[in-house]
Design a protein around this motif. Structure first.
Motif, PDB file in Angstrom:
ATOM      1  N   LYS A   1      15.274 -43.025 -16.275  1.00 24.20           N
ATOM      2  CA  LYS A   1      15.099 -42.238 -17.508  1.00 24.20           C
ATOM      3  C   LYS A   1      15.010 -40.747 -17.173  1.00 24.20           C
ATOM      4  CE  LYS A   1      10.039 -42.767 -17.787  1.00 24.20           C
ATOM      5  NZ  LYS A   1       8.932 -43.300 -18.582  1.00 24.20           N
ATOM      6  N   LYS A   2      15.521 -39.933 -18.109  1.00 20.52           N
ATOM      7  CA  LYS A   2      15.663 -38.493 -17.832  1.00 20.52           C
ATOM      8  C   LYS A   2      14.864 -37.673 -18.844  1.00 20.52           C
ATOM      9  CE  LYS A   2      19.583 -36.314 -18.802  1.00 20.52           C
ATOM     10  NZ  LYS A   2      21.038 -36.112 -18.805  1.00 20.52           N
ATOM     11  N   GLU A   3      14.170 -36.658 -18.328  1.00 22.52           N
ATOM     12  CA  GLU A   3      13.379 -35.784 -19.209  1.00 22.52           C
ATOM     13  C   GLU A   3      14.275 -34.957 -20.112  1.00 22.52           C
ATOM     14  OE1 GLU A   3      10.615 -33.154 -17.425  1.00 22.52           O
ATOM     15  OE2 GLU A   3       9.344 -34.744 -16.618  1.00 22.52           O
ATOM     16  N   LYS A   4      13.737 -34.641 -21.311  1.00 19.03           N
ATOM     17  CA  LYS A   4      14.485 -33.797 -22.241  1.00 19.03           C
ATOM     18  C   LYS A   4      13.466 -33.086 -23.138  1.00 19.03           C
ATOM     19  CE  LYS A   4      17.110 -34.165 -26.399  1.00 19.03           C
ATOM     20  NZ  LYS A   4      17.544 -34.898 -27.514  1.00 19.03           N
ATOM     21  N   ILE A   5      13.725 -31.836 -23.471  1.00 16.20           N
ATOM     22  CA  ILE A   5      12.831 -31.104 -24.392  1.00 16.20           C
ATOM     23  C   ILE A   5      13.283 -31.419 -25.819  1.00 16.20           C
ATOM     24  CG2 ILE A   5      11.980 -28.830 -25.121  1.00 16.20           C
ATOM     25  CD1 ILE A   5      11.096 -29.574 -22.281  1.00 16.20           C
ATOM     26  N   ALA A   6      12.355 -31.910 -26.643  1.00 20.15           N
ATOM     27  CA  ALA A   6      12.692 -32.277 -28.022  1.00 20.15           C
ATOM     28  C   ALA A   6      13.002 -31.035 -28.849  1.00 20.15           C
ATOM     29  CB  ALA A   6      11.535 -33.042 -28.643  1.00 20.15           C
ATOM     30  N   ASP A   7      14.035 -31.143 -29.715  1.00 19.38           N
ATOM     31  CA  ASP A   7      14.350 -30.017 -30.609  1.00 19.38           C
ATOM     32  C   ASP A   7      13.453 -30.108 -31.858  1.00 19.38           C
ATOM     33  OD1 ASP A   7      15.502 -31.872 -32.400  1.00 19.38           O
ATOM     34  OD2 ASP A   7      17.474 -31.668 -31.497  1.00 19.38           O
ATOM     35  N   ASP A   8      13.600 -29.149 -32.772  1.00 15.14           N
ATOM     36  CA  ASP A   8      12.705 -29.074 -33.944  1.00 15.14           C
ATOM     37  C   ASP A   8      12.797 -30.316 -34.824  1.00 15.14           C
ATOM     38  OD1 ASP A   8      11.810 -26.652 -33.100  1.00 15.14           O
ATOM     39  OD2 ASP A   8      13.177 -25.466 -34.358  1.00 15.14           O
ATOM     40  N   GLU A   9      14.021 -30.814 -35.014  1.00 15.20           N
ATOM     41  CA  GLU A   9      14.200 -32.005 -35.866  1.00 15.20           C
ATOM     42  C   GLU A   9      13.510 -33.224 -35.234  1.00 15.20           C
ATOM     43  OE1 GLU A   9      17.658 -34.881 -37.667  1.00 15.20           O
ATOM     44  OE2 GLU A   9      18.291 -32.967 -36.796  1.00 15.20           O
ATOM     45  N   GLU A  10      13.659 -33.361 -33.924  1.00 16.58           N
ATOM     46  CA  GLU A  10      13.039 -34.484 -33.210  1.00 16.58           C
ATOM     47  C   GLU A  10      11.515 -34.394 -33.273  1.00 16.58           C
ATOM     48  OE1 GLU A  10      16.618 -35.361 -29.967  1.00 16.58           O
ATOM     49  OE2 GLU A  10      15.062 -33.879 -29.510  1.00 16.58           O
ATOM     50  N   LYS A  11      10.988 -33.150 -33.118  1.00 18.88           N
ATOM     51  CA  LYS A  11       9.530 -32.954 -33.211  1.00 18.88           C
ATOM     52  C   LYS A  11       9.010 -33.374 -34.582  1.00 18.88           C
ATOM     53  CE  LYS A  11       8.918 -29.046 -30.024  1.00 18.88           C
ATOM     54  NZ  LYS A  11       8.591 -27.615 -29.971  1.00 18.88           N
ATOM     55  N   LYS A  12       9.774 -33.017 -35.609  1.00 18.95           N
ATOM     56  CA  LYS A  12       9.379 -33.340 -36.992  1.00 18.95           C
ATOM     57  C   LYS A  12       9.343 -34.854 -37.195  1.00 18.95           C
ATOM     58  CE  LYS A  12      10.708 -32.419 -41.768  1.00 18.95           C
ATOM     59  NZ  LYS A  12      11.796 -31.935 -42.641  1.00 18.95           N
ATOM     60  N   MET A  13      10.411 -35.532 -36.733  1.00 20.19           N
ATOM     61  CA  MET A  13      10.494 -36.987 -36.883  1.00 20.19           C
ATOM     62  C   MET A  13       9.415 -37.703 -36.079  1.00 20.19           C
ATOM     63  SD  MET A  13      12.839 -37.909 -39.017  1.00 20.19           S
ATOM     64  CE  MET A  13      13.129 -39.631 -38.683  1.00 20.19           C
ATOM     65  N   LEU A  14       9.001 -37.090 -34.978  1.00 22.58           N
ATOM     66  CA  LEU A  14       7.994 -37.724 -34.108  1.00 22.58           C
ATOM     67  C   LEU A  14       6.570 -37.278 -34.438  1.00 22.58           C
ATOM     68  CD1 LEU A  14       9.907 -37.434 -30.698  1.00 22.58           C
ATOM     69  CD2 LEU A  14       9.551 -39.511 -32.030  1.00 22.58           C
ATOM     70  N   ASN A  15       6.394 -36.602 -35.588  1.00 21.06           N
ATOM     71  CA  ASN A  15       5.072 -36.148 -36.060  1.00 21.06           C
ATOM     72  C   ASN A  15       4.349 -35.284 -35.021  1.00 21.06           C
ATOM     73  OD1 ASN A  15       5.322 -37.744 -38.440  1.00 21.06           O
ATOM     74  ND2 ASN A  15       4.692 -39.543 -37.275  1.00 21.06           N
ATOM     75  N   TYR A  16       5.119 -34.426 -34.339  1.00 20.86           N
ATOM     76  CA  TYR A  16       4.515 -33.563 -33.317  1.00 20.86           C
ATOM     77  C   TYR A  16       4.140 -32.237 -33.966  1.00 20.86           C
ATOM     78  CZ  TYR A  16       3.858 -31.092 -28.883  1.00 20.86           C
ATOM     79  OH  TYR A  16       3.318 -30.377 -27.829  1.00 20.86           O
ATOM     80  N   THR A  17       2.826 -32.017 -34.138  1.00 24.62           N
ATOM     81  CA  THR A  17       2.368 -30.815 -34.849  1.00 24.62           C
ATOM     82  C   THR A  17       1.736 -29.775 -33.927  1.00 24.62           C
ATOM     83  OG1 THR A  17       0.340 -32.050 -35.326  1.00 24.62           O
ATOM     84  CG2 THR A  17       2.006 -31.990 -37.075  1.00 24.62           C
ATOM     85  N   GLU A  18       1.523 -30.145 -32.648  1.00 30.26           N
ATOM     86  CA  GLU A  18       0.944 -29.186 -31.704  1.00 30.26           C
ATOM     87  C   GLU A  18       1.992 -28.138 -31.323  1.00 30.26           C
ATOM     88  OE1 GLU A  18      -0.587 -31.468 -28.393  1.00 30.26           O
ATOM     89  OE2 GLU A  18      -1.046 -33.116 -29.785  1.00 30.26           O
ATOM     90  N   GLY A  19       1.540 -27.007 -30.858  1.00 28.61           N
ATOM     91  CA  GLY A  19       2.471 -25.969 -30.435  1.00 28.61           C
ATOM     92  C   GLY A  19       3.084 -26.284 -29.077  1.00 28.61           C
ATOM     93  N   GLY A  20       4.114 -25.537 -28.715  1.00 24.46           N
ATOM     94  CA  GLY A  20       4.724 -25.693 -27.386  1.00 24.46           C
ATOM     95  C   GLY A  20       5.772 -26.791 -27.340  1.00 24.46           C
TER      96      GLY A  20
END
Length: 572
Positions: free
Chosen positions: A468-487
């Motif tokens: 498995k390979k690391e990837k930085i989530a984009d804004d849409e992915e963060k929204k779908m994954l309920n990620y509300t923290e900064g960074g």
């Protein structure tokens, strides 16, 4: 020499405190009875795991360990030893030492077996560097390397036999009904072919095997981690013989080709018992066979291995502690409901309770539990079975599936009169399960009074930990994954390697939505509240929805964004 080695492994396990002297004596008796290696016997008795054996051998004997399922095997190294010798002795030559010439690295289930090391050395004219791998890992690797060719050889032998039969008789022989000895049957090409297909299915972790009649060929596909994969294709003339063989071992009528048939096969692969449910359906090109593979071990897992988060496990335990009421597990076909249900039953299965199940069909035999197989033709329906069961003084009743209002009505009455009822229902979520029961004709107040908990579940594929390979989530992915923290949010995506057959995934994990029926929910259920209203109350009380659970698994790097997204869309 081999006997001394076996005793040494046992002594090491005792020294490390992994087994007692009494258990060691029990293992040695079991080993003698079953004529197996010490390591296999101690694991079979459940005293230690394969990992414990590996740790002891690598640490105490300085032997290297390699999981041959996860590496690229050098084909030139494999060619040096015959396949039947490798299978018989659980060995696999997998590479040449890059630093020392004329050294062959060989994975062995017993790397201390000097006689086998000497044999390989004489066969290959090379020095052998033995490394440790388990018998099951070597079997899987050999199936990957030779499974398809082995099956193709059996198919080719059958084709030649048929050609000879035609030549002798001058006619096409439809089915061979002549009497032959058991040895001849066991060694006949079609028997070997069907056995090879089933064994490969088990070793490649398939949940289902599809044998399909296409216009000009027979296609064999395995469902691995929820996705169908084409394994091999044969000439269409093999179809009738393959189907006939499956019908014979599945206890079906081989002369009936126009009606659907169901059967069952019991088989043992690598010392594990498997139950195979067979369904045969006539199609325009011939009969299609689907075989569902289940093992008792997989159905009765430890609850910690189901994929529950700590807070979910706590809720699951709390629901199971109820002395009476209905516990429902919901989700579509193939979402792991049976595994959760059987795990719950094995948790509840103690000597002081009478557990009776009504199933269609019985998926796994469980010791200490009375299991009833539904037989519609004989009038033994779910409802009729349940009525009889209530006169059998049960404490816990398991109903394979609540299919109609009559079954639901009896289940509710049983729960209200002091029984614990566990069952499954085909609904999308926890709240919609309550409205489904009401649609089946159960009064609102009865649903509220009888229901103690609902578990909705799905399965998502686990990312392969090796690639498995690391990837930085984009804004849409963060929204779908309920990620509300900064960074930045680091997620993982599939790649593909030898270990996961280049799919990027290996195995599956459960995604859960657990709703204990609280007093606040009971009040609203009795008022006839809608599913969305009930869901809102449950979320306020701390319920994590399927979409939330899937998002958590993605954020934790267990599954991919794509897999989590499927759950999010499905559970909307």
């Amino acid at each position: 020499m081999a006997r001394l080695n076996k005793l040494r492994i046992g002594d090491m396990l005792v020294q490390k405190g992994l087994i007692t002297e009494e258990q060691l004596a029990e293992v040695l008796v079991k080993q003698k009875e079953t004529n197996t290696k010490f390591g296999e016997a101690v694991v079979a008795l459940g005293f230690v795991t394969e990992t414990d054996i590996i740790d002891v051998l690598t640490e105490q004997m300085g032997v290297e360990y390699v999981d041959v399922r996860r590496i690229k095997v050098d084909e030139e190294a494999v060619k040096l030893v015959k396949e039947d010798y490798m299978r018989k002795n659980s060995i696999l030559p997998y590479a040449f030492d890059p630093l020392i010439p004329n050294v062959l690295k060989v994975a062995m289930a017993d790397p201390m077996d000097i006689m086998i090391i000497d044999d390989i050395s004489i066969m290959t004219n090379l020095q052998v560097d033995p490394v440790l791998s388990t018998k099951s890992q070597i079997s899987v690797a050999l199936d990957k390397l030779f499974g398809a060719s082995q099956a193709m050889q059996a198919a080719e032998m059958y084709r030649k036999e048929r050609a000879r039969d035609r030549e002798k008789a001058g006619v096409v022989v439809e089915d061979d009904t002549t009497k032959v000895s058991d040895d001849e049957i066991d060694n006949s090409p079609i028997v070997q072919l069907v056995r090879s297909i089933l064994e490969q299915g088990v070793r490649r972790r398939a949940s289902d095997i599809h044998i399909e009649a296409l216009e000009f060929q027979v296609r064999v596909r395995f469902r691995i981690d929820g996705a169908l994969v084409t394994i091999m294709t044969y000439e269409i003339e093999l179809l009738s013989a393959i189907v006939a063989r499956i019908k014979i071992i599945g206890g079906m009528d081989i002369s009936e080709k126009r009606k659907p048939q169901d059967g069952r096969i019991a088989m043992t692969v690598d010392r594990r018992d498997y139950d195979v449910r067979v369904s045969i359906l006539p199609t325009i090109n011939g009969e299609k066979v689907v075989m569902r593979l289940t093992s008792k071990e997989n159905l009765t897992r430890d609850k910690k291995n189901l994929g529950f988060a700590p807070q979910e496990l706590e809720k699951f335990d709390r629901i199971l502690k109820n002395p009476h009421g209905i516990i429902l597990v919901t989700g579509p076909t193939g979402s792991g409901k049976s595994t959760t249900l059987y795990t719950a039953l094995s948790e509840l299965n103690t000597e002081d309770v009478n557990i009776i199940t009504v199933e269609d069909p019985v998926e796994a035999n469980m010791e200490g539990i009375n299991q009833v197989h539904v037989n519609e033709k004989a009038g033994l329906t779910f409802a009729a079975s349940l009525r009889s069961i209530l006169r059998q003084d049960p404490d816990i009743i398991m109903i394979g599936e609540i299919r109609d209002g009559e079954t639901a009505d009896i289940a509710v009455k049983a729960a209200i009169t002091g029984h614990l009822v566990v069952s499954t229902l085909h609904t999308n979520g926890t709240a919609s399960t309550i409205t489904r029961l009401e649609d089946m004709g159960i009064e609102d107040y009865l649903v509220g009074d009888s229901l103690v908990g609902v578990i909705a579940q799905r399965l998502v594929r686990r990312l392969c930990p090796d690639c498995k390979k690391e990837k930085i989530a984009d804004d849409e992915e963060k929204k779908m994954l309920n990620y509300t923290e900064g960074g930045d949010l680091v997620i993982y995506e599939p790649v593909g390697c030898e270990s996961c057959s280049n799919t990027g995934y290996r195995g599956r994990i459960g995604v859960y939505e657990i709703m204990p029926v609280t007093n606040a929910l009971r009040v609203e259920i009795a008022k006839g509240a809608r599913a969305d209203q009930l869901k809102d109350i449950a979320i306020k009380e701390g319920m994590e929805t399927l979409a939330m659970s899937a998002a958590r698994l993605c954020r934790d790097g267990i599954t991919s964004y794509k897999e989590a997204l499927k759950i999010a869309y499905e559970s909307e």
